[in-house]
Design an enzyme around this catalytic site. Structure first.
Site, PDB file in Angstrom:
ATOM      1  N   ALA A  28      43.895  42.202  40.282  1.00 34.04           N
ATOM      2  CA  ALA A  28      43.811  40.860  40.873  1.00 34.04           C
ATOM      3  C   ALA A  28      42.793  39.990  40.132  1.00 34.04           C
ATOM      4  CB  ALA A  28      43.431  40.965  42.346  1.00 34.04           C
ATOM      5  N   SER A  29      41.669  40.563  39.762  1.00 27.85           N
ATOM      6  CA  SER A  29      40.623  39.794  39.070  1.00 27.85           C
ATOM      7  C   SER A  29      41.173  39.209  37.768  1.00 27.85           C
ATOM      8  CB  SER A  29      39.415  40.694  38.791  1.00 27.85           C
ATOM      9  OG  SER A  29      38.646  40.222  37.717  1.00 27.85           O
ATOM     10  N   HIS A 138      28.647  41.889  35.119  1.00 28.60           N
ATOM     11  CA  HIS A 138      28.344  40.967  36.224  1.00 28.60           C
ATOM     12  C   HIS A 138      27.909  41.698  37.481  1.00 28.60           C
ATOM     13  CE1 HIS A 138      32.478  42.039  37.313  1.00 28.60           C
ATOM     14  NE2 HIS A 138      32.330  41.458  38.480  1.00 28.60           N
ATOM     15  N   GLU A 175      29.169  53.334  42.329  1.00 30.17           N
ATOM     16  CA  GLU A 175      29.724  52.116  42.938  1.00 30.17           C
ATOM     17  C   GLU A 175      29.597  52.149  44.459  1.00 30.17           C
ATOM     18  OE1 GLU A 175      31.766  49.499  41.054  1.00 30.17           O
ATOM     19  OE2 GLU A 175      30.832  50.285  39.250  1.00 30.17           O
ATOM     20  N   HIS A 251      38.595  51.697  42.597  1.00 25.44           N
ATOM     21  CA  HIS A 251      37.697  52.412  43.516  1.00 25.44           C
ATOM     22  C   HIS A 251      38.566  53.282  44.420  1.00 25.44           C
ATOM     23  CE1 HIS A 251      34.589  48.919  43.247  1.00 25.44           C
ATOM     24  NE2 HIS A 251      34.142  49.944  42.557  1.00 25.44           N
ATOM     25  N   ASP A 253      38.438  53.450  47.512  1.00 29.25           N
ATOM     26  CA  ASP A 253      38.820  52.753  48.754  1.00 29.25           C
ATOM     27  C   ASP A 253      40.040  51.840  48.575  1.00 29.25           C
ATOM     28  OD1 ASP A 253      37.724  50.488  47.549  1.00 29.25           O
ATOM     29  OD2 ASP A 253      36.155  50.171  49.037  1.00 29.25           O
ATOM     30  N   CYS A 370      36.378  46.293  51.303  1.00 20.66           N
ATOM     31  CA  CYS A 370      35.396  45.975  50.249  1.00 20.66           C
ATOM     32  C   CYS A 370      34.299  45.080  50.789  1.00 20.66           C
ATOM     33  CB  CYS A 370      36.040  45.211  49.095  1.00 20.66           C
ATOM     34  SG  CYS A 370      37.370  46.066  48.284  1.00 20.66           S
TER      35      CYS A 370
HETATM   36  O1  SUG Z   1      34.066  45.092  41.336  1.00 24.91           O
HETATM   37  N1  SUG Z   1      35.810  42.085  41.786  1.00 24.91           N
HETATM   38  C1  SUG Z   1      35.193  43.249  42.362  1.00 24.91           C
HETATM   39  C2  SUG Z   1      35.971  43.733  43.565  1.00 24.91           C
HETATM   40  C3  SUG Z   1      35.237  44.829  44.315  1.00 24.91           C
HETATM   41  C4  SUG Z   1      36.073  45.462  45.361  1.00 24.91           C
HETATM   42  N2  SUG Z   1      35.349  46.471  46.048  1.00 24.91           N
HETATM   43  C5  SUG Z   1      35.844  47.629  46.547  1.00 24.91           C
HETATM   44  N3  SUG Z   1      37.008  48.110  46.202  1.00 24.91           N
HETATM   45  N4  SUG Z   1      35.095  48.314  47.330  1.00 24.91           N
HETATM   46  C6  SUG Z   1      35.072  44.364  41.329  1.00 24.91           C
HETATM   47  O2  SUG Z   1      35.998  44.522  40.528  1.00 24.91           O
HETATM   48  C7  SUG Z   1      35.939  40.169  40.274  1.00 24.91           C
HETATM   49  C8  SUG Z   1      35.058  38.994  39.930  1.00 24.91           C
HETATM   50  C9  SUG Z   1      35.731  37.994  39.022  1.00 24.91           C
HETATM   51  O3  SUG Z   1      36.602  38.384  38.226  1.00 24.91           O
HETATM   52  O4  SUG Z   1      35.345  36.784  39.051  1.00 24.91           O
HETATM   53  C10 SUG Z   1      35.181  41.330  40.872  1.00 24.91           C
HETATM   54  O5  SUG Z   1      34.030  41.557  40.515  1.00 24.91           O
END
Ligand code: SUG
Length: 446
Positions: A28-29, A138, A175, A251, A253, A370
């Site tokens: 998704a990111s 990040h 994590e 992850h 989860d 999350c």
């Molecule tokens: O680490 N997304 C987070 C999503 C974390 C989800 N957490 C769990 N599954 N517990 C990550 O990938 C995307 C930020 C961006 O692309 O702007 C981001 O960091």
């Protein structure tokens, strides 16, 4: 026995929530990189989900966002001058670094820390270790600030032990609670803590994903279990199926979730799954346990990644029944929808589905689970929590007003060049730190 329960602490989405495509391996990111984000809507969606769970009778808290952009990190990377100069220089010379320093990723508090409740630990205190989040730049800038926020939230040293995050570097990639589940019959029992890792940190000959990174190492999970003083007979370590990481399950989860005596997991969740399940069975003991394995033929790994079915919260609403809290994307996937209908009729404690719209977070790969950090507490330990961080009718209304006052409706990728965005974020967090009784925790306040 003292009255124990599970509380959830949700991350407040920060005022600079945006889509920067920072997380390779998180489908998704990458897919939504560069889109216009809606910070106000994002923060309200998250808060509404949290409040709704509070209204169901669960103890619900919030964790504050971090200051963005992270000027300290930008300075460490050689950008000099006053804050507006730092931002302009970084925007021109390394916009990808500025974007990373603007991320609101601390909102996903399932990655804030791993927490072991007092019935499981050697000194009967609640042990907390912030995650180092080494795998993504990040996210690697989060642990020090997260530690400060956690200390101000779980503030009474009579009940809470705060450890330093694990050493930086890939060997101990950690994590947090996203790769940790606790099983028990009653929350106050000594629980069985289940750690899922993606790869071995020290032995590269062992099986590992080949396309996308594994973020959690076995050595990191083992270190957490040692730090928290867990009983070896009440801990299980298991490797996530590398093929699911390569399919976008970054992850554990995103492919399984547990609560009390229920483990809800995909057929392909774990490497050598049968052995892991057998170990959970034998270490859990004689009491009833429900293993709910979702077959690939009904819900594929791809369905799981698209819908975030397993990024759900299993919540106990009565001693014997549970609800499953899912994102609205689950309603958009036919296979998942059909499965959920069946799930609540099967012989297991889950008898209700609750659907929430957290789409702004979902577009960055973060579902309901999350957004929350689970903390199993006793009533007495709850008195040692900073009460201003707990969600009530009053604090919910104050936080919504605060969001209305400070948040933008939209952020475009180029908006991170605007120094006003930083000023707005500082003003917002200055006010929030007093709303939540955190003191002057942000560097710009000192
Ligand atoms: O680490 N997304 C987070 C999503 C974390 C989800 N957490 C769990 N599954 N517990 C990550 O990938 C995307 C930020 C961006 O692309 O702007 C981001 O960091």
């Amino acid at each position: 026995m003292e009255n124990y329960f599970e509380a959830n602490f949700d991350g407040i989405v920060g005022p600079t929530h945006n889509y920067a495509g920072l997380s390779s391996g998180n489908v998704a990111s990458l897919k939504n990189a560069g889109e216009v984000s809606k910070p106000k809507e994002a923060a309200k969606q998250g808060l509404a989900k949290a409040k709704s769970l509070a209204d169901l009778g669960l103890v619900q808290g919030v964790l504050a966002p971090h200051m963005r952009p992270d000027l300290i990190t930008l300075k460490r990377l050689g950008f000099t001058g006053k804050p507006s100069d730092i931002i302009e220089k970084a925007y021109k010379r390394a916009p990808e670094i500025l974007a990373a320093c603007y991320s609101c990723s601390p909102m996903w508090t399932a990655n804030a820390a791993t927490i072991s409740p007092s019935p499981d630990t050697h000194d009967q205190k609640v042990h907390i270790t912030p995650a180092n989040l080494n795998n993504k730049f990040h996210r690697s800038i989060e642990p020090a600030m997260t530690a400060e926020i956690l200390k101000k939230t779980f503030s009474d040293p009579n009940y809470f032990v705060h450890h330093q995050h694990l050493p930086e570097g890939g060997h101990f990639g950690d994590e947090g609670a996203a790769n940790h589940t606790r099983f028990c019959t009653e929350y106050g029992d000594q629980g069985l803590e289940f750690f899922v890792f993606g790869k071995y940190g020290f032995d590269e000959s062992k099986i590992a994903p080949t396309r996308f990174p594994a973020r959690q190492t076995k050595e990191a999970s083992q270190a957490i279990a040692r730090l928290h003083g867990l009983n070896e007979n009440k801990v299980v370590f298991s490797q996530q199926n590398p093929s699911t990481i390569d399919a976008g399950v970054f992850h554990n989860d995103v492919i399984s979730v547990g609560n009390k005596n229920v483990y809800f997991y995909h057929e392909k969740a774990l490497h050598e799954q049968d052995q892991a399940i057998a170990e959970i069975k034998s270490k859990f003991g004689e009491k009833p346990f429900y293993f709910i394995q979702v077959p690939e033929s009904q819900v594929s790994v791809q369905d799981a990644v698209e819908s975030y079915l397993f990024n759900s919260q299993l919540i106990s609403l009565t001693p014997d029944s549970m609800a499953i809290v899912v994102p609205s994307e689950c309603e958009e996937n036919k296979n998942v929808q059909a499965y959920l209908k069946e799930l609540v009729t099967m012989d297991n404690p889950i008898n209700e589905v609750k659907v929430y719209d957290v789409k702004q977070s979902m577009k960055n790969g973060g579902g309901p689970a999350c957004l929350r950090l689970r903390v199993c507490l006793s009533q007495q330990e709850l008195t040692g929590v900073n009460q201003k961080t707990l969600l009530t009718d009053q604090s919910f209304s104050a936080l919504n007003k605060w969001i209305d006052k400070h948040y933008r409706d939209e952020i475009r990728p180029s908006d991170i060049r605007d120094p006003n965005l930083m000023v707005e974020c500082q003003n917002a967090l200055d006010e929030l730190s007093s709303l939540l009784g955190l003191g002057n925790i942000y560097p710009f306040q000192n």
